[in-house]
Scaffold this motif. Structure first.
Motif, PDB file in Angstrom:
ATOM      1  N   TYR A   1      47.332  44.887  35.538  1.00 20.24           N
ATOM      2  CA  TYR A   1      46.310  43.911  35.881  1.00 20.24           C
ATOM      3  C   TYR A   1      45.284  43.813  34.752  1.00 20.24           C
ATOM      4  CZ  TYR A   1      48.463  43.819  40.436  1.00 20.24           C
ATOM      5  OH  TYR A   1      49.386  43.654  41.451  1.00 20.24           O
ATOM      6  N   GLY A   2      44.730  42.604  34.627  1.00 19.47           N
ATOM      7  CA  GLY A   2      43.867  42.279  33.493  1.00 19.47           C
ATOM      8  C   GLY A   2      42.733  43.256  33.257  1.00 19.47           C
ATOM      9  N   PHE A   3      42.219  43.862  34.332  1.00 18.52           N
ATOM     10  CA  PHE A   3      41.046  44.725  34.131  1.00 18.52           C
ATOM     11  C   PHE A   3      41.361  45.968  33.319  1.00 18.52           C
ATOM     12  CE2 PHE A   3      42.613  46.096  38.360  1.00 18.52           C
ATOM     13  CZ  PHE A   3      42.658  47.474  38.207  1.00 18.52           C
ATOM     14  N   LYS A   4      42.660  46.312  33.166  1.00 12.69           N
ATOM     15  CA  LYS A   4      43.019  47.450  32.314  1.00 12.69           C
ATOM     16  C   LYS A   4      42.832  47.130  30.828  1.00 12.69           C
ATOM     17  CE  LYS A   4      44.560  50.891  33.488  1.00 12.69           C
ATOM     18  NZ  LYS A   4      43.829  52.130  33.907  1.00 12.69           N
TER      19      LYS A   4
ATOM     20  N   ARG B   1      47.991  38.752  33.716  1.00 13.90           N
ATOM     21  CA  ARG B   1      47.864  38.667  35.184  1.00 13.90           C
ATOM     22  C   ARG B   1      46.611  39.399  35.658  1.00 13.90           C
ATOM     23  NH1 ARG B   1      47.741  39.205  40.228  1.00 13.90           N
ATOM     24  NH2 ARG B   1      49.480  38.652  41.603  1.00 13.90           N
ATOM     25  N   CYS B   2      45.700  38.655  36.255  1.00 18.34           N
ATOM     26  CA  CYS B   2      44.476  39.251  36.819  1.00 18.34           C
ATOM     27  C   CYS B   2      44.740  39.682  38.257  1.00 18.34           C
ATOM     28  CB  CYS B   2      43.333  38.244  36.774  1.00 18.34           C
ATOM     29  SG  CYS B   2      41.792  38.837  37.515  1.00 18.34           S
ATOM     30  N   VAL B   3      44.061  40.731  38.702  1.00 17.58           N
ATOM     31  CA  VAL B   3      44.216  41.211  40.075  1.00 17.58           C
ATOM     32  C   VAL B   3      43.656  40.199  41.085  1.00 17.58           C
ATOM     33  CG1 VAL B   3      42.048  42.514  40.263  1.00 17.58           C
ATOM     34  CG2 VAL B   3      44.113  43.363  41.430  1.00 17.58           C
ATOM     35  N   GLU B   4      42.899  39.201  40.602  1.00 15.60           N
ATOM     36  CA  GLU B   4      42.450  38.130  41.485  1.00 15.60           C
ATOM     37  C   GLU B   4      43.569  37.131  41.769  1.00 15.60           C
ATOM     38  OE1 GLU B   4      37.889  38.299  39.720  1.00 15.60           O
ATOM     39  OE2 GLU B   4      39.296  36.788  39.022  1.00 15.60           O
TER      40      GLU B   4
ATOM     41  N   ASN C   1      37.090  33.146  32.253  1.00 15.10           N
ATOM     42  CA  ASN C   1      37.138  34.530  31.780  1.00 15.10           C
ATOM     43  C   ASN C   1      36.478  35.494  32.766  1.00 15.10           C
ATOM     44  OD1 ASN C   1      36.500  32.751  29.003  1.00 15.10           O
ATOM     45  ND2 ASN C   1      38.122  34.268  28.802  1.00 15.10           N
ATOM     46  N   ASN C   2      36.898  36.723  32.690  1.00 17.76           N
ATOM     47  CA  ASN C   2      36.183  37.823  33.330  1.00 17.76           C
ATOM     48  C   ASN C   2      35.630  38.717  32.237  1.00 17.76           C
ATOM     49  OD1 ASN C   2      36.399  37.327  36.062  1.00 17.76           O
ATOM     50  ND2 ASN C   2      38.386  38.341  36.252  1.00 17.76           N
ATOM     51  N   PHE C   3      34.317  38.845  32.224  1.00 10.55           N
ATOM     52  CA  PHE C   3      33.653  39.704  31.233  1.00 10.55           C
ATOM     53  C   PHE C   3      32.263  39.951  31.822  1.00 10.55           C
ATOM     54  CE2 PHE C   3      33.423  40.122  26.245  1.00 10.55           C
ATOM     55  CZ  PHE C   3      33.064  41.453  26.377  1.00 10.55           C
TER      56      PHE C   3
HETATM   57 MO   LIG Z   1      40.837  40.662  36.250  1.00  7.72          MO
END
Ligand SMILES: [Mo]
Ligand SMILES: Nc1nc2c(c(=O)[nH]1)N[C@H]1C(S)=C(S)[C@@H](COP(=O)(O)O)O[C@H]1N2
Length: 322
Positions: free
Chosen positions: A235-238, A139-142, A82-84
Motif C-alpha cells: 500500500y502507498g503509505f509504505k 495502490r493506496c489503502v484508500e 496526492n497524500n502527503f
Molecule cells: Mo495511501
C-alpha cells in the motif's frame, strides 16, 4: 549548459512527448491517456512546488522489464491527487502547499548498522547508478490506484554501497520534519516525522525503487521531492516521501500508520484483496482517470507483482502478517 543538474547536453534533453513515444515504442503501450498528460504540461505552472527542482529532465533509460501493458495515469492526476500529510490531509493540499519545502540543498544520511555510514547529497544519488524509467502500478489503502512512470534505480544499489552489517535485519526511512515549511506538521495530529520500514530482503528486492523522478523529470515537491522510496507491491503509505534518513536496524522499526492504528495497518501492508482495512474493503480499487466503465477493478494480490515477490512471504500467514 547546465552546471550540474545531471549534465545533460541540450541535445539529449528529452521532451515529455518524446519520452512518452519512446515508451510507446518500447512496450507497445496505449497512448490515449498519455497524450493528455503531455498536453497538460501547462498545468504544471499551477503548482509553484513543481518548479523548484522539478522540471529538470533526467537522463533516464526506459527499463522494458516493467510496466508492460500498463497505461500511465495523466501527469495532472499523478501530481494533483496526492497524500502527503506534512502539507495537509486533502488530496489537493500537497500540490498547493508543497512549494514551501526547500529541497535544495538536501542530504540523506545513512546510519545505524552499516560499515559505511554515509551522507549523500542529491547529486551523488543521481549519479550513484544509471537512472531508469520504470512504469509501476501504485495502490493506496484508500482503494484507489494509478500507474506511474517513476525514475530511479533499485534501492539495493544504495544499500550495497553502504555495506550493512549482518545484524541489520530491517531498514527504516525517515521523512523530513520542518514545521516551518510543512504546514501539516503543525495541524495534523500524527506522530512526526513520518517513518516507514521494510525487512532487509524487501528493501533489497529489485522492484524497490530509490525514486528521484517521475515522467522523466525530477520529482515535483508534492510527489516526495527530492527523493523517496517506492515499494509497488505494498500500500502507498509504505512508500515514504522526501526522506532524509535511511537507518539500518536490528528490530522491526516503528512506522507511522502502524503507530496510529495497529489493528488496521500492519508492518507488512502488502496489497491483498482478501484482507480488509476499514473503512475500506480492499477487494476492488478505483482506477484514477480511467474511463467510467473501467474505473472499478478487482485488486490484485501483491498489486500484480505476486510472481516477483510472493516468495518473500513463503510460510507466512498473510492474515496475521497484514
Ligand atoms: Mo495511501
Ligand atoms: N512523508 C510522507 N510520505 C508518504 C505519505 C505522507 O503523508 N508523508 N503518504 C503516503 C500515502 S498514504 C500514499 S498513498 C503515497 C502517495 O504518494 P503520491 O502522492 O506520490 O501518489 O505516499 C505515501 N508516503
Amino acid at each position: 549548459m547546465p552546471s550540474k543538474k545531471y549534465e545533460l547536453p541540450e541535445s539529449e534533453i528529452t521532451p515529455k512527448s518524446v519520452f512518452l513515444n519512446r515508451r510507446k515504442f518500447m512496450m507497445g503501450a496505449a497512448v490515449a491517456g498519455v497524450g493528455l498528460a503531455a498536453a497538460a504540461g501547462v498545468d504544471r505552472l499551477v503548482s509553484p512546488g513543481t518548479r523548484v527542482l522539478a522540471g529538470t529532465k533526467l537522463p533516464a533509460t526506459p527499463n522494458p522489464n516493467y510496466g508492460k501493458g500498463l497505461k500511465p495515469t495523466s501527469y495532472q492526476d499523478v501530481t494533483h491527487y496526492n497524500n502527503f500529510y506534512e502539507f495537509g490531509t486533502s488530496k489537493s493540499d500537497p500540490s498547493e502547499n508543497a512549494w514551501r519545502l526547500k529541497t535544495e540543498p538536501w542530504t540523506v544520511e545513512v546510519e545505524g548498522l552499516v560499515h559505511k555510514k554515509k551522507t549523500f547529497d542529491i547529486d551523488q544519488l543521481m549519479k550513484l547508478r544509471p537512472l531508469e524509467d520504470r512504469v509501476y502500478r501504485f495502490r493506496c489503502v484508500e482503494a484507489w490506484s494509478m500507474v506511474i512512470p517513476w525514475v530511479g534505480y533499485s534501492l539495493s544499489e544504495l544499500i550495497k554501497a553502504c555495506d550493512p552489517l549482518s545484524t541489520a535485519r530491517y531498514v527504516q526511512f525517515i521523512s523530513v520534519d520542518r514545521p516551518n515549511q510543512e504546514p501539516g506538521i503543525m495541524s495534523v495530529n500524527i506522530p512526526w516525522p513520518y517513518s516507514e520500514g521494510l525487512r532487509m530482503d524487501e528493501a533489497m528486492h529489485p522492484l524497490t525503487l530509490l525514486t528521484l523522478g517521475l515522467y522523466g523529470e525530477a520529482l515535483p515537491n508534492q510527489s516526495g521531492a527530492p527523493v523517496r522510496v517506492i515499494v509497488p507491491w505494498k500500500y502507498g503509505f509504505k512508500s515514504a516521501k522526501s526522506i532524509v534518513k535511511i537507518r539500518f536496524v536490528k528490530n522491526q522499526p516503528p512506522t507511522t500508520w502502524n503507530l496510529i492504528a495497529p489493528n488496521e495497518y500492519g508492518f507488512y501492508s502488502n496489497v491483498n484483496p482478501n484482507v480488509d482495512h476499514t473503512p475500506w474493503s480492499q477487494a476492488r480499487e478505483r482506477v484514477i482517470g480511467a474511463p467510467i466503465w473501467k474505473q472499478l477493478q478487482p485488486t490484485q494480490m501483491f498489486n500484480g507483482y505476486a510472481d516477483e515477490v510472493a516468495g518473500l512471504y513463503k510460510g507466512m500467514n498473510l492474515n496475521t502478517y497484514y
